[in-house]
Design a protein around this motif. Structure first.
Motif, short mmCIF file in Angstrom:
data_model
loop_
_atom_site.label_atom_id
_atom_site.label_comp_id
_atom_site.label_asym_id
_atom_site.label_seq_id
_atom_site.Cartn_x
_atom_site.Cartn_y
_atom_site.Cartn_z
N MET A 61 1.09 -0.90 0.37
CA MET A 61 0.21 -0.10 -0.50
C MET A 61 0.74 1.16 0.14
SD MET A 61 -2.99 0.77 0.25
CE MET A 61 -3.76 2.52 0.03
N ILE A 62 0.29 2.12 -0.80
CA ILE A 62 1.39 2.92 -0.78
C ILE A 62 1.39 3.76 0.18
CG2 ILE A 62 0.78 5.32 -2.32
CD1 ILE A 62 0.81 3.79 -4.96
N LYS A 63 2.40 4.18 0.70
CA LYS A 63 2.20 5.08 2.08
C LYS A 63 1.59 6.57 2.38
CE LYS A 63 3.82 2.06 4.87
NZ LYS A 63 3.22 1.20 5.18
N LEU A 64 0.73 6.67 2.58
CA LEU A 64 -0.07 8.21 2.30
C LEU A 64 0.89 9.66 2.53
CD1 LEU A 64 -3.80 8.04 1.66
CD2 LEU A 64 -2.64 8.86 0.42
N LYS A 65 1.37 8.97 4.15
CA LYS A 65 2.92 10.18 4.78
C LYS A 65 3.20 10.97 3.49
CE LYS A 65 2.45 8.35 8.79
NZ LYS A 65 3.01 7.77 9.88
N LYS A 66 3.73 10.01 2.14
CA LYS A 66 4.61 11.26 1.17
C LYS A 66 3.45 12.55 0.25
CE LYS A 66 6.76 6.29 -0.13
NZ LYS A 66 7.38 4.93 -0.64
N LEU A 67 2.20 12.23 0.53
CA LEU A 67 1.56 12.94 -0.26
C LEU A 67 1.54 14.61 0.43
CD1 LEU A 67 -1.94 11.46 -0.79
CD2 LEU A 67 0.40 12.23 -3.22
N THR A 68 2.06 14.66 1.89
CA THR A 68 1.89 15.34 2.53
C THR A 68 2.99 16.81 1.95
OG1 THR A 68 1.77 14.50 4.21
CG2 THR A 68 2.08 16.63 5.03
N SER A 69 3.81 16.64 2.12
CA SER A 69 5.10 17.38 1.40
C SER A 69 3.76 18.25 0.34
CB SER A 69 6.08 17.02 1.05
OG SER A 69 6.40 16.18 -0.20
N ALA A 70 2.97 17.59 -1.22
CA ALA A 70 1.97 18.75 -2.12
C ALA A 70 1.17 19.15 -1.51
CB ALA A 70 2.10 17.51 -2.92
N LEU A 71 0.73 18.22 -0.50
CA LEU A 71 -0.65 18.78 -0.03
C LEU A 71 -0.11 19.94 0.23
CD1 LEU A 71 -2.49 15.52 1.65
CD2 LEU A 71 -2.65 16.39 -1.02
N VAL A 72 0.31 20.40 1.30
CA VAL A 72 1.01 21.92 2.14
C VAL A 72 0.95 23.01 1.21
CG1 VAL A 72 1.44 20.84 4.19
CG2 VAL A 72 3.27 21.63 2.33
N VAL A 73 1.15 22.52 -0.03
CA VAL A 73 1.67 23.49 -1.54
C VAL A 73 0.03 23.83 -1.53
CG1 VAL A 73 2.60 24.61 -2.80
CG2 VAL A 73 3.71 22.51 -1.68
N CYS A 74 -0.21 25.78 -1.46
CA CYS A 74 -2.05 26.22 -1.86
C CYS A 74 -1.77 26.28 -3.11
CB CYS A 74 -2.15 27.05 -0.92
SG CYS A 74 -2.26 26.58 0.50
N ALA B 57 -6.94 12.98 0.94
CA ALA B 57 -5.74 12.51 2.45
C ALA B 57 -6.95 12.41 3.37
CB ALA B 57 -5.05 13.36 2.36
N ALA B 58 -7.92 13.52 3.39
CA ALA B 58 -8.36 13.19 4.37
C ALA B 58 -9.48 11.92 4.89
CB ALA B 58 -9.00 14.52 4.24
N LEU B 59 -10.47 11.60 4.09
CA LEU B 59 -10.89 10.56 3.70
C LEU B 59 -10.17 8.92 4.18
CD1 LEU B 59 -13.07 11.36 0.61
CD2 LEU B 59 -14.30 11.42 2.89
N TYR B 60 -8.98 8.77 3.42
CA TYR B 60 -7.82 7.99 3.84
C TYR B 60 -7.69 8.05 5.23
CZ TYR B 60 -4.09 5.10 3.89
OH TYR B 60 -3.23 3.93 4.04
#
Length: 419
Positions: free
Chosen positions: A1-14, A200-203
């Motif tokens: 399963m892909i780790k969604l924590k890897k998304l965090t850096s991308a998600l904080v960019v507005c 990410a939130a729903l996950y």
């Protein structure tokens, strides 16, 4: 399963978006009558002394003398509230380039009396919210963005995106969804950011069916984003929809979207989960040979076991041999021997079994019983009997040994072979 924590850096960019107006109900509902009153109020002008100070500070700033510009503004004083608010606004704007906390301090003082022109008040409130977000004061940032919406009457996609982002960064995942939806509805074009935040939130909320619905939409809206296909293929496994997972990954693969070792392995695993072992093995084999997938014990064993499941015994034997060469493990030789035995390659099976025994393979009696098969069907009754006697040393094999012992003796006697 892909780790969604890897998304965090991308998600904080507005994501920066254009402003649009709509009649759809949003999370924040400004009083438009009051907004119009604010826009219509009389514009004030700073006094001459403060005006000269601002010009001097601005000139220094343009000369890249930021500290000198700040010093000029900090020295200025005025008893006029509007002038003071204007000075604080300029200080806040300049500090925003170097000191978030000082920027927050002066911008807060600038907007509090609500005396600036409509445009200056609005821009200062927005900058204050941005500084609070940047300073990780997320709850205050949310309030500041909502205040900006109430003040300006603008339903701004970018601002809702930042509100959703702030809630995500506070781990208040249930509060991410409404502003993310507002960011989507008020955008002038479809954008990925709010959907990624919803995903990410729903996950995190473990609302997997809702999560899948969002990612299905993402794939439809942004089909060129290769990663979304991978996410969708992954997320179907959360609801055990392995057929859909495989279909999604097959489509992504056919379009050249699976480019990583992990993605190819995921596709191969889905073939295996859907009881298509030949495709599982062959696709992994292809990409091991190309160098995309690492040639290691786990991957080679996966290929071997799936070829075995597909009854491609020669290919299975080949890959168990690869595992054996790589790891020098006795069990790999045992498995290779069993695969050869299945296609009556008895001499090859014997070589593999002997190698496993020489390396003290676990459950040696089982290997000796396999050797009995290999020798017997070559009519090598003496060797078969010797292997049987070695298996007999294990009491657990007593029943099997008894059934073979008299049979081998009879066959040997018929052929005139002395045991």
């Amino acid at each position: 399963m892909i780790k969604l924590k890897k998304l965090t850096s991308a998600l904080v960019v507005c994501v920066a978006l254009s402003v649009t107006a709509t009649s759809v109900m949003a999370a924040v509902q400004p009083n438009m009558a009051k907004v119009e009153e604010r826009k219509a109020r009389k514009t004030q002008i700073v006094g001459e002394r403060v005006g000269k100070t601002l010009v001097k500070a601005f000139d220094l700033y343009n000369e890249e003398k930021l500290d000198e510009a700040l010093a000029v503004l900090l020295d200025a004083k005025s008893s006029n509230e509007f002038d003071t608010a204007t000075l604080n606004r300029f200080l806040g704007n300049l500090y925003a380039t170097k000191d978030e906390k000082q920027a927050i301090k002066y911008l807060t003082m600038a907007v509090k009396p609500d005396l600036l022109t409509f445009a200056d008040q609005a821009s200062s409130m927005k900058l204050l919210a941005d500084m609070l977000l940047q300073d990780k004061q997320y709850q205050k940032a949310v309030k500041a963005y909502e205040d900006w919406i109430m003040f300006t009457g603008e339903q701004n996609s970018e601002v809702y995106m930042r509100i959703a982002n702030a809630y995500y960064l506070m781990n208040q995942h249930d509060k991410v969804l409404a502003p993310a939806d507002d960011a989507i509805r008020f955008a002038t074009k479809q954008i990925e950011g709010p959907y990624q935040l919803k995903m990410a939130a729903l996950y995190e909320l473990k609302r997997y069916k809702d999560l899948i619905a969002v990612v299905e939409t993402m794939v439809q809206l942004f089909p060129e984003n290769k990663q979304f296909w991978v996410y969708l293929g992954n997320f179907y496994t959360l609801t055990e929809e392995y057929g859909k997972s495989l279909s999604t990954l097959q489509l992504a693969y056919s379009q050249g979207y699976l480019e990583k070792d992990s993605e190819i392995r995921m596709l191969a695993q889905m073939y295996a989960n859907n009881s298509i072992p030949y495709k599982a093995a062959s696709i992994m084999e292809k990409h091991i040979k190309s160098g995309l997938v690492k040639k290691d014990k786990a991957n080679l064993t996966f290929v071997a076991s799936n070829y075995l499941g597909a009854r491609e015994f020669l290919k299975a034997a080949e890959y168990y041999g690869e595992v054996a060469k790589l790891t020098n493990e006795a069990d790999a030789y045992r498995r290779q021997g069993s695969a050869y035995l299945s296609i009556q390659r008895y001499n090859d099976a014997i070589v593999a079994f002997d190698k496993a025994l020489s390396m003290n393979v676990d459950k040696q009696s089982n290997v000796y019983m396999s050797l009995v098969d290999a020798y017997f069907y070559q009519k090598k009754y003496k060797e078969a009997y010797a292997a049987l006697m070695n298996a007999k040393k294990d009491p657990a094999m007593a029943r099997q040994v008894r059934s073979w012992e008299s049979y081998i003796k009879d066959k040997a006697k018929q052929k005139g072979v002395s045991l």
